[in-house]
Enzyme design. Structure first.
Site: not given
Ligand code: URA
Length: 437
Positions: A86, A165, A172, A187, A191
């Protein structure tokens, strides 16, 4: 759960800089996910977290509650080590499109869920949809079956994974609370945990076009995500990468897919190559397929050169309904009405191309969304013909704008001439800044 618990007391506690206990975090996440807490109250708490921070224990509790706020995929049937990657977000970042088939071409399963672009950063799911017919919206069983069948699937967050999230991230974005270490860490890690990976490689971007603008913050974010990984029993490695200027040459959805396809055909821009090989080498290591990082890079490079990664990409696109003729011949991608060259107006070395400004410019051309339900124009964006360290003379092409409106193209040209900082000194920046384990 304690029946007398209420959100106002929780907001007040965090407002006053105190540590929330596990039950309070659990209460907030479950009640907010079930629409029993109003957005304005959630906003107040999120802002209090943004200002006062959180301990590792609080961040871990927040992450686990968010991870288990919806479905959690069980990918154990794919093997003992399921590796995911990620990025914390960037501009021109087409690394996932390249890495997914590349890693899969080594026989390592890749089950990747990617986001959409929001704000000035791009999203892999949008980019893949630039390939006509490509379906990012598979069901959970189609997703897992695709990985079992061809070793790779690349979809978007349509499944009910970490819904808390999804809500908090959207909130946010509207209350100026994006750049927060506890909120980004929870976050991303929620995920990843919900998507079923037990090994995680994170690209922590740093610089103008990243949420972490300086190295100290990027290191702190990395340390935080690694700590959460430890507590959640998910081995995590962070690669801190440079996001001062956009990654590669192309910015915009079709343009980035074309650059990724070209990469898989062997035309590799140096900075994209550095990031792909570094992240890829750690993914191979965490998958248990090679201890030596430099050796792993050679193996990855070999699968680009022998065409195996490209062939795997064709399989991926075909398996998800995409038209592979576009992959074979990228000239087929729809071009916008206007293709405008931007010429340098002075001599010297390119010293700065602020990636956030480029991301906003590309968004303004129509490549990004201002609101999450906006439709995006997949054909627009820009190509940076010169990057930091290149020498240019007046009249040299520094960039090419792809637009569907003359007015926007002219505005972009003016902006680009300001964004490109040209000076007498040659500056070179490293792409890979640090590895945090
Ligand atoms: N990517 C994400 O999935 N969440 C964040 O808060 C920032 C970047």
């Amino acid at each position: 759960m304690v029946s007398y618990m209420n959100i106002i007391d929780i907001i007040a506690k965090k407002r006053d800089g105190k540590e929330l206990d596990t039950e309070e975090i659990k209460y907030f996440i479950s009640e907010y996910t079930n629409n029993k807490i109003e957005d304005y109250q959630a906003s107040a708490l999120i802002m209090a977290i943004y200002i006062n921070g959180m301990s590792y224990r609080e961040i871990k509790d927040l992450t686990m509650e968010m991870a288990y706020s919806g479905d959690v995929l069980d990918l154990s049937e794919l093997g003992p080590n399921v590796v995911d990657k990620h990025s914390t977000g960037g501009v021109g970042d087409k690394v996932t499109i390249i890495l997914a088939p590349l890693i899969a071409s080594l026989g390592i399963p890749v089950a990747k869920m990617s986001g959409r672009g929001l704000g000035y950063t791009g999203g892999t799911a949008d980019k893949m949809e630039a390939i006509p017919g490509y379906n990012t919206g598979l069901s959970e069983s189609e997703f897992i079956n695709s990985v079992k069948k061809i070793g790779v699937s690349l979809i978007t967050q349509t499944l009910n994974l970490a819904p808390a999230d999804k809500k908090i991230y959207a909130l946010r974005d509207t209350i100026a609370c994006t750049e927060s270490i506890p909120l980004i860490a929870s976050s991303i890690m929620s995920k990843k945990i919900a998507s079923g990976a037990n090994k995680i490689v994170l690209d922590v971007t740093c610089g103008f076009g990243a949420f972490m603008k300086n190295l100290a913050d990027a290191k702190e974010l990395s340390k935080t995500m690694i700590e959460i990984g430890k507590l959640a029993k998910r081995e995590t490695i962070c690669v801190i990468t440079n996001m001062n200027q956009p990654l590669g040459y192309a910015v915009g959805n079709s343009l980035e897919v074309i650059e990724a396809i070209e990469f898989l055909k062997g035309n590799m821009p140096d900075d994209v190559k550095d990031v792909v090989l570094e992240l890829g080498a750690y993914m191979v290591k965490l998958a248990g397929k090679g201890e030596d990082i430099e050796e792993n890079k050679k193996i990855l490079l070999e699968n680009i050169k022998n065409g195996k990664a490209y062939t795997k990409f064709l399989e991926l696109v075909q398996n998800q309904g995409g038209d592979i003729e576009y992959v074979k011949n990228t000239e087929k991608f729809e071009k916008p009405k206007i293709i405008k060259e931007v010429l340098a107006n002075k001599e010297g070395y390119v010293q700065e191309i602020n990636a956030e400004e480029i991301g906003k410019l590309s968004g303004n051309l129509g490549a990004g969304r201002k609101n999450k339900d906006d439709k995006i124009d997949l054909s627009v964006g820009l190509v940076l013909n010169s990057k930091i360290g290149d020498f240019v003379k007046p009249g040299d092409r520094i960039a090419t704008i792809y637009a569907n409106s003359l007015e926007k193209a002219e505005e972009a040209e003016k902006d680009l001439l300001n964004i490109y900082v040209i000076g007498t000194e040659k500056i070179l920046e490293d792409t890979i800044i640090d590895i945090i384990k």
